[in-house]
Write a protein that holds these residues in place. Structure first.
Motif, PDB file in Angstrom:
ATOM      1  N   UNK A 162      26.986  37.314  14.208  1.00 47.29           N
ATOM      2  CA  UNK A 162      27.467  38.381  15.073  1.00 47.29           C
ATOM      3  C   UNK A 162      26.939  39.742  14.683  1.00 47.29           C
ATOM      4  N   UNK A 163      27.809  40.740  14.677  1.00 45.10           N
ATOM      5  CA  UNK A 163      27.473  42.106  14.305  1.00 45.10           C
ATOM      6  C   UNK A 163      28.717  42.737  13.713  1.00 45.10           C
ATOM      7  N   UNK A 164      28.550  43.493  12.627  1.00 41.93           N
ATOM      8  CA  UNK A 164      29.685  44.091  11.932  1.00 41.93           C
ATOM      9  C   UNK A 164      29.437  45.582  11.739  1.00 41.93           C
ATOM     10  N   UNK A 165      30.423  46.394  12.130  1.00 42.47           N
ATOM     11  CA  UNK A 165      30.342  47.847  11.991  1.00 42.47           C
ATOM     12  C   UNK A 165      31.526  48.345  11.165  1.00 42.47           C
ATOM     13  N   UNK A 166      31.269  49.419  10.392  1.00 41.84           N
ATOM     14  CA  UNK A 166      32.342  50.154   9.720  1.00 41.84           C
ATOM     15  C   UNK A 166      32.508  51.494  10.430  1.00 41.84           C
ATOM     16  N   UNK A 207      33.027  49.410  32.742  1.00 41.79           N
ATOM     17  CA  UNK A 207      34.378  49.773  33.148  1.00 41.79           C
ATOM     18  C   UNK A 207      35.368  49.621  31.999  1.00 41.79           C
ATOM     19  N   UNK A 208      35.155  48.645  31.150  1.00 39.33           N
ATOM     20  CA  UNK A 208      36.110  48.341  30.084  1.00 39.33           C
ATOM     21  C   UNK A 208      35.860  49.106  28.800  1.00 39.33           C
ATOM     22  N   UNK A 209      34.605  49.385  28.487  1.00 38.61           N
ATOM     23  CA  UNK A 209      34.297  49.988  27.192  1.00 38.61           C
ATOM     24  C   UNK A 209      35.009  51.313  26.932  1.00 38.61           C
ATOM     25  N   UNK A 228      30.992  40.275  21.744  1.00 39.39           N
ATOM     26  CA  UNK A 228      29.740  40.768  21.190  1.00 39.39           C
ATOM     27  C   UNK A 228      29.043  41.800  22.066  1.00 39.39           C
ATOM     28  N   UNK A 229      28.990  41.571  23.374  1.00 30.56           N
ATOM     29  CA  UNK A 229      28.213  42.453  24.238  1.00 30.56           C
ATOM     30  C   UNK A 229      28.835  43.838  24.388  1.00 30.56           C
ATOM     31  N   UNK A 230      30.098  43.988  23.993  1.00 32.75           N
ATOM     32  CA  UNK A 230      30.710  45.318  24.010  1.00 32.75           C
ATOM     33  C   UNK A 230      30.139  46.206  22.903  1.00 32.75           C
ATOM     34  N   UNK A 231      29.391  45.620  21.975  1.00 33.72           N
ATOM     35  CA  UNK A 231      28.841  46.363  20.849  1.00 33.72           C
ATOM     36  C   UNK A 231      27.358  46.640  21.003  1.00 33.72           C
ATOM     37  N   UNK A 232      26.813  46.361  22.185  1.00 30.18           N
ATOM     38  CA  UNK A 232      25.370  46.460  22.405  1.00 30.18           C
ATOM     39  C   UNK A 232      25.062  47.468  23.504  1.00 30.18           C
ATOM     40  N   UNK A 233      24.057  48.316  23.279  1.00 29.71           N
ATOM     41  CA  UNK A 233      23.574  49.189  24.347  1.00 29.71           C
ATOM     42  C   UNK A 233      24.017  50.638  24.235  1.00 29.71           C
ATOM     43  N   UNK A 260      27.797  51.289  24.670  1.00 32.41           N
ATOM     44  CA  UNK A 260      28.630  50.352  23.920  1.00 32.41           C
ATOM     45  C   UNK A 260      29.770  51.099  23.227  1.00 32.41           C
ATOM     46  N   UNK A 261      30.703  50.351  22.722  1.00 31.53           N
ATOM     47  CA  UNK A 261      31.832  50.950  22.013  1.00 31.53           C
ATOM     48  C   UNK A 261      31.384  51.708  20.764  1.00 31.53           C
ATOM     49  N   UNK A 262      30.459  51.182  19.941  1.00 30.34           N
ATOM     50  CA  UNK A 262      29.998  51.993  18.801  1.00 30.34           C
ATOM     51  C   UNK A 262      29.395  53.328  19.236  1.00 30.34           C
ATOM     52  N   UNK A 263      28.605  53.321  20.332  1.00 31.11           N
ATOM     53  CA  UNK A 263      28.002  54.570  20.794  1.00 31.11           C
ATOM     54  C   UNK A 263      29.048  55.528  21.337  1.00 31.11           C
ATOM     55  N   UNK A 264      30.039  55.020  22.039  1.00 32.81           N
ATOM     56  CA  UNK A 264      31.097  55.884  22.560  1.00 32.81           C
ATOM     57  C   UNK A 264      31.898  56.505  21.422  1.00 32.81           C
ATOM     58  N   UNK A 265      32.141  55.747  20.361  1.00 33.36           N
ATOM     59  CA  UNK A 265      32.846  56.297  19.209  1.00 33.36           C
ATOM     60  C   UNK A 265      32.006  57.378  18.529  1.00 33.36           C
TER      61      UNK A 265
END
Length: 312
Positions: A43-47, A263-265, A288-293, A296-301
């Motif tokens: 998968x993918x892991x973020x802190x 819409x969800x992110x 997983x796909x919510x963390x890509x692009x 994505x959620x990481x970019x919005x944060x």
């Protein structure tokens, strides 16, 4: 019959364990792998850090193979160090999911899918159902999007990918063992209401697109490709497949891009922010796909001032 969902959308929508008649993979508490049995990254892991608080984002899949477990030490340590587990849905809940599925996935009494499809689409559906050994009568009360999901899910399961081996089950079992509270980012009613945004014409087209991909093998190729990329933490392949799945003018791609992701992110990001203000350390397991692009959620944060580090 309702336990099936296309693996592509199973990467994005959490579905109730009980209503899907699924078991959960055995959870293993954080432990170092032995030299004889190394545990690969998946998968993918973020802190995520903000104002002295830390949380983790882990990209999950809602289907898989038993061989995907245990998860590797960076993930199990992050979960062990967290004060709560956060999922899209607590998939142990039965009633809310079943109520939502009936509300959005079936027609009212007396209605039939045969009245909502063109003759050509109905004929194509009947051929696909016959090939899958599913009677039209057994699914005639279901809406086209759900019938499409049943057919694709049936085919994907033949290739060894099962909801009983979804990551949420593993995380939930570990959280119970560690006596952690479980929080939800969404509700079953909201998740399944997304499909109700498709009108009759769009649902028929969605069905036809999935039937075409069953016939030409793309349904299995795309689903298996993304799951395999998750199983190897192959960030490049994950990104490439995400672009393929959300590009083009098909109903399926547009629905995934605009509704299931964009819409969800933002709402999920806001909810994660709220949780980080109250929980000491949160472990967030999310499709997983919510963390890509770029959206994505990481970019919005990051845009909201959070320090987001991709651990792998």
């Amino acid at each position: 019959m309702l336990r099936y969902l296309p693996v592509i959308f199973a990467l994005l929508i959490s579905w109730s364990a009980n209503s899907m008649e699924m078991s959960v993979p055995t959870a293993v508490t954080a432990a170092e792998p032995t030299q004889a049995q190394p545990v690969p990254r998946r998968g993918a892991l973020y802190r995520v850090r903000h104002e002295g608080r830390t949380s983790y984002l882990f990209g999950t899949i809602h289907v898989g193979k038993q061989g995907f477990f245990p998860l590797e030490p960076e993930v199990t340590r992050a979960l062990a160090d967290s004060s709560s587990l956060v999922l899209e849905l607590d998939t142990r809940a039965y009633e809310p999911f079943q109520q939502a599925l009936t509300k959005y996935g079936t027609y009212p009494a007396g209605e039939s899918i045969t009245r909502h499809l063109t003759p050509a689409a109905l004929a194509k559906l009947e051929r696909a159902l016959a090939k899958a050994n599913i009677s039209l009568r057994s699914v005639e009360n279901y809406r086209p999007w759900l019938v499409a999901n049943i057919l694709v899910g049936t085919e994907i399961e033949k290739h060894g990918y099962h909801r009983s081996n979804g990551v949420e089950g593993y995380l939930l079992t570990a959280a119970m063992q560690q006596k952690k509270p479980v929080r939800e980012l969404e509700t079953a009613d909201f998740q399944l209401s997304l499909f109700a945004s498709l009108d009759d014409r769009q649902q028929e087209q969605y069905l036809l697109e999935n039937l075409d991909e069953l016939e030409n093998g793309k349904a299995v190729r795309k689903s298996a490709g993304l799951i395999d990329a998750w199983s190897n933490a192959d960030a490049g392949q994950i990104a490439a497949l995400a672009r393929e799945l959300t590009s083009g003018d098909t109903v399926s791609a547009t629905f995934m891009d605009r509704t299931l992701l964009r819409k969800r992110n933002p709402a999920m990001t806001a909810h994660i922010e709220a949780i980080m203000r109250t929980d000491k350390v949160a472990f967030v397991g999310i499709g997983l796909l919510h963390l890509v692009g770029s959206d994505s959620i990481p970019e919005l944060l990051r845009r909201r001032g959070y320090d987001v580090e991709q651990m792998y």
